[in-house]
Design an enzyme around this catalytic site. Structure first.
Site: not given
Ligand code: ASP
Length: 349
Positions: A209, A237, A239-240, A260-261, A263
């Site tokens: 991300t 799927r 994510g956030d 980030t991270g 989601g």
């Molecule tokens: N937040 C993103 C997701 O969950 C992934 C990422 O931040 O690397 O899709």
């Protein structure tokens, strides 16, 4: 916090060090900018993305244009974590999510979008040309094509193909903690981390991300977020990242935040919106990010040790802050006379 004059005095030294690639630790005091444009974005890839945004900010342009142009740099990169060159879902398809938000609560989002190079720009069109906020899947693609975006070939990048072939050996979805500066694109993992058993490449990223927030010369805020989502996720799927209030939120009276991270855990606490509300109550960007991270950790209990989430925020005064669950989250910052990578503080070290 430091004042602008003191900051400028520091910045000549800082930019030289920055050119040499040293990362600032969060303890160093480059966190406040009293005036002038500023752009911040997640992870080391943010350095190049910020350059794209800066061309617009420097010329007196709008933060909205800057955050779109900035993350487009990363979307176009074949050697990065977002865009069509990134890791596919478990069925072997790259599906992209993105959103954008301006200073007037206008926002647009696309999710589960395939074969379109610049999802952030499609998100902007959703915002500007439709009565909706969010389009997904084939509808989003149909809209993009109608808007003149080319339909790209459905083909994995060579690195993504290698990673996917390796992943197929075990087909195990097992996200690991996102960190920066790890040699990655590793086999057999849903994402890539420090404990990688085998490494295919070095110099790549182990996250998927880029989130960017910016303030322009008029003091207006905007933000963008774009992703390929977690590698090897279930088909469909989300994510956030494309969700307004989770991966991104902007309130021009208060500030802007991106995440980030993992989601799923950002969505659970309406992460970016929560950070903004905490800043509204008077917390600094760093304190607001930290409190939101603590909330996730409290909810996840012992499972928090296995997930990474990080927030990055900018308030209306031009103060910057970030916080992560685990060490290894970095962000890139650009303002007049300075270009830096900063390592964020984290709850677990
Ligand atoms: N937040 C993103 C997701 O969950 C992934 C990422 O931040 O690397 O899709």
């Amino acid at each position: 916090m430091i004042n602008r004059r003191k900051f400028i005095a520091l910045s000549a030294f800082s930019s030289v060090v920055g050119m040499l690639g040293k990362k600032l630790s969060a303890a160093e005091p480059l966190t406040a900018f009293k005036k002038g444009p500023i752009v911040i974005s997640t992870w080391d890839a943010g350095i190049e993305a910020n350059k794209g945004a800066w061309k617009i900010l420097q010329a007196g342009g709008r933060a909205l244009d800057a955050v779109e142009a900035g993350v487009m740099v990363t979307e176009a990169s074949q050697n990065c974590c977002v865009g069509l060159g990134a890791n596919p879902d478990r069925d072997g398809f790259v599906t992209l999510d993105a959103c954008i938000m301006d200073e007037l609560f206008n926002c647009g989002s696309v999710a589960f979008l395939e074969r379109i190079k610049h999802p952030v720009s499609v998100a902007r069109r959703v915002m500007e040309k439709t009565p909706h906020v969010m389009l997904v899947g084939t509808g989003a693609q149909q809209f993009a094509i109608a808007e003149g975006f080319p339909l790209e070939e459905q083909k994995l990048s060579p690195d993504a193909q290698k990673a996917y072939d390796n992943w197929l050996k075990n087909s195990e979805y097992k996200p690991v903690i996102n960190v920066e500066n790890q040699p990655v694109r590793q086999a057999g993992k849903a994402n890539h981390g420090p404990s990688a058993p085998s490494l295919l490449e070095s110099g790549e990223w182990n996250h998927d991300t880029i989130g960017m927030v910016a303030m322009d010369a008029k003091g207006n805020l905007s933000g963008s977020c774009t992703t390929s989502g977690m590698g090897f996720k279930m088909r469909g799927r989300l994510g956030d990242s494309p969700i307004i209030g989770a991966g991104l939120f902007v309130d021009n009276e208060v500030g802007a935040c991106t995440a980030t991270g993992q989601g799923e855990d950002v969505i659970r606490v309406a992460g970016s919106h929560t950070v903004i509300e905490l800043m509204r109550q008077g917390l600094s960007p760093e304190a607001a990010c930290k409190k939101t991270i603590e909330r996730i950790v409290k909810i996840k209990k012992e499972k928090a040790k296995d997930i990474q989430v990080a927030f990055l925020a900018l308030n209306k005064k031009g103060e910057v802050g970030a916080y992560a669950i685990h060490k290894g989250f970095s962000y890139a910052l650009k303002a007049e006379g300075i270009e830096r990578l900063v390592t964020a503080k984290s709850l677990f070290n």
